[in-house]
Design an enzyme around this catalytic site. Sequence first.
Site, PDB file in Angstrom:
ATOM      1  N   HIS A 280       5.101  -4.199   9.419  1.00  0.00           N
ATOM      2  CA  HIS A 280       5.019  -5.544   9.978  1.00  0.00           C
ATOM      3  C   HIS A 280       5.246  -6.608   8.902  1.00  0.00           C
ATOM      4  O   HIS A 280       4.319  -7.282   8.467  1.00  0.00           O
ATOM      5  CB  HIS A 280       3.659  -5.739  10.659  1.00  0.00           C
ATOM      6  CG  HIS A 280       3.586  -5.113  12.008  1.00  0.00           C
ATOM      7  ND1 HIS A 280       2.401  -4.766  12.622  1.00  0.00           N
ATOM      8  CD2 HIS A 280       4.563  -4.764  12.884  1.00  0.00           C
ATOM      9  CE1 HIS A 280       2.660  -4.239  13.805  1.00  0.00           C
ATOM     10  NE2 HIS A 280       3.963  -4.224  13.985  1.00  0.00           N
TER      11      HIS A 280
ATOM     12  N   HIS B 265      -1.552  -2.846  19.861  1.00  0.00           N
ATOM     13  CA  HIS B 265      -1.038  -2.534  18.533  1.00  0.00           C
ATOM     14  C   HIS B 265      -0.371  -1.157  18.548  1.00  0.00           C
ATOM     15  O   HIS B 265      -0.889  -0.217  19.154  1.00  0.00           O
ATOM     16  CB  HIS B 265      -2.173  -2.551  17.504  1.00  0.00           C
ATOM     17  CG  HIS B 265      -1.694  -2.534  16.084  1.00  0.00           C
ATOM     18  ND1 HIS B 265      -1.317  -1.373  15.450  1.00  0.00           N
ATOM     19  CD2 HIS B 265      -1.518  -3.531  15.170  1.00  0.00           C
ATOM     20  CE1 HIS B 265      -0.938  -1.655  14.212  1.00  0.00           C
ATOM     21  NE2 HIS B 265      -1.043  -2.948  14.028  1.00  0.00           N
TER      22      HIS B 265
ATOM     23  N   CYS C 175       0.872  -1.179   0.000  1.00  0.00           N
ATOM     24  CA  CYS C 175       0.000   0.000   0.000  1.00  0.00           C
ATOM     25  C   CYS C 175       0.911   1.230   0.000  1.00  0.00           C
ATOM     26  O   CYS C 175       2.116   1.134   0.236  1.00  0.00           O
ATOM     27  CB  CYS C 175      -0.919   0.002   1.218  1.00  0.00           C
ATOM     28  SG  CYS C 175      -0.060   0.249   2.793  1.00  0.00           S
TER      29      CYS C 175
ATOM     30  N   CYS D  31      -8.875   2.472   7.053  1.00  0.00           N
ATOM     31  CA  CYS D  31      -8.095   2.720   5.842  1.00  0.00           C
ATOM     32  C   CYS D  31      -8.824   2.202   4.602  1.00  0.00           C
ATOM     33  O   CYS D  31      -9.129   1.005   4.522  1.00  0.00           O
ATOM     34  CB  CYS D  31      -6.735   2.032   5.974  1.00  0.00           C
ATOM     35  SG  CYS D  31      -5.768   2.033   4.458  1.00  0.00           S
TER      36      CYS D  31
ATOM     37  N   GLU E 273      -0.175   1.245  16.448  1.00  0.00           N
ATOM     38  CA  GLU E 273      -0.998   2.355  15.965  1.00  0.00           C
ATOM     39  C   GLU E 273      -1.945   2.843  17.059  1.00  0.00           C
ATOM     40  O   GLU E 273      -2.138   4.051  17.248  1.00  0.00           O
ATOM     41  CB  GLU E 273      -1.810   1.934  14.733  1.00  0.00           C
ATOM     42  CG  GLU E 273      -2.649   3.065  14.170  1.00  0.00           C
ATOM     43  CD  GLU E 273      -3.520   2.639  13.001  1.00  0.00           C
ATOM     44  OE1 GLU E 273      -4.536   3.324  12.751  1.00  0.00           O
ATOM     45  OE2 GLU E 273      -3.200   1.633  12.340  1.00  0.00           O
TER      46      GLU E 273
ATOM     47  N   CYS F  67       2.182   6.713   8.241  1.00  0.00           N
ATOM     48  CA  CYS F  67       1.239   6.740   7.124  1.00  0.00           C
ATOM     49  C   CYS F  67       0.348   7.968   7.235  1.00  0.00           C
ATOM     50  O   CYS F  67      -0.104   8.332   8.329  1.00  0.00           O
ATOM     51  CB  CYS F  67       0.399   5.456   7.152  1.00  0.00           C
ATOM     52  SG  CYS F  67      -0.970   5.447   5.969  1.00  0.00           S
TER      53      CYS F  67
ATOM     54  N   SER G 130       1.711  -4.964   3.568  1.00  0.00           N
ATOM     55  CA  SER G 130       3.163  -4.782   3.651  1.00  0.00           C
ATOM     56  C   SER G 130       3.919  -5.983   3.085  1.00  0.00           C
ATOM     57  O   SER G 130       5.107  -6.155   3.363  1.00  0.00           O
ATOM     58  CB  SER G 130       3.583  -4.535   5.111  1.00  0.00           C
ATOM     59  OG  SER G 130       3.135  -5.576   5.957  1.00  0.00           O
TER      60      SER G 130
END
Length: 311
Positions: free
Chosen positions: A74, A156, A46, A221, A158, A128, A293
Amino acid sequence: MADQTLVRAELSIRSSDGFRGATKQRVATPTLDVVEVLLARENGFCFGVKKAVELTEAAAETGRPVHNLGQVVHNPKISERLGALGVKVIKDPAEAKEGIVVIRAHGVPPEMRAKIEAQGLECIDATCSLVLRAQRFTKQLADEGYRVIILGTPEHPEVIGLLGFAPAATVVETKEEWEKLPRMKKAGVVSQSTQPPWAFKDLVSHVSEISQETKVFNTVCPVTVKRQHAASELAEQVNTIIVVGGKNSANTRELVNLAKMQGRNAYHIENADELRSEWVRGETRVGLIGGCSTPMDTLLEVKERAEKLAA
């Protein structure tokens, strides 16, 4: 078997790293000793992952010491590639005595960035853009006095980053967790970017019922959603799906969950060596998809090995 055409496929592969996943395929009837491996229509990096990897590689080219604050993305293969360039992974800026620190694609709490700069280190932000957007909205909700509800996995990176912008926020991941939320006057809802859109929709619906005022920012996303749709479409064509990506990749794990929810055999691997013959032998068609990823060359290696193992 050079004089036989076993499989004909027109591949139109779509991804930001120069490839695109198979959208239409013209396939001859497979022979008994050949498996047809169907690539999902969405594959490859992405744009957020592509940016993070490129920024880290560019930093490494300066010849200065470069550190990733956690895995920049990741995916173990990417980590190995960057490690070969001399990039070191650290958990805390204090581990870097000099040079450059690259903030991972998942983002970090604001105090972490301040710590990097306080040490006199150069900071390159590879967060991102969609995660940065979620951070801004999370801070806005907290500043406006909303009780912030975050849909995501508590540990996580994020989500840890989002909590830095709203320390009093509540993180929920399952329906059982959000049904325990108390009634609220003002509730604001955001999401970890890789959460499934249906879960976010259900959470928002529930919070709207228990809050007098609800403000929502949809931070799921859209690239991840496209990848999930591609996985669902692939599941309609095959009984078995191979999902390739880091075991700690949230968006990759969600692809596995989606395939299983549709009653398919789904196997999560990180590389071609993990593929087992019993997963593909006897199948005429097998689906193949990678997380956001996962490099395209890794997918192609898995595809080649699947075809060999099925023979």
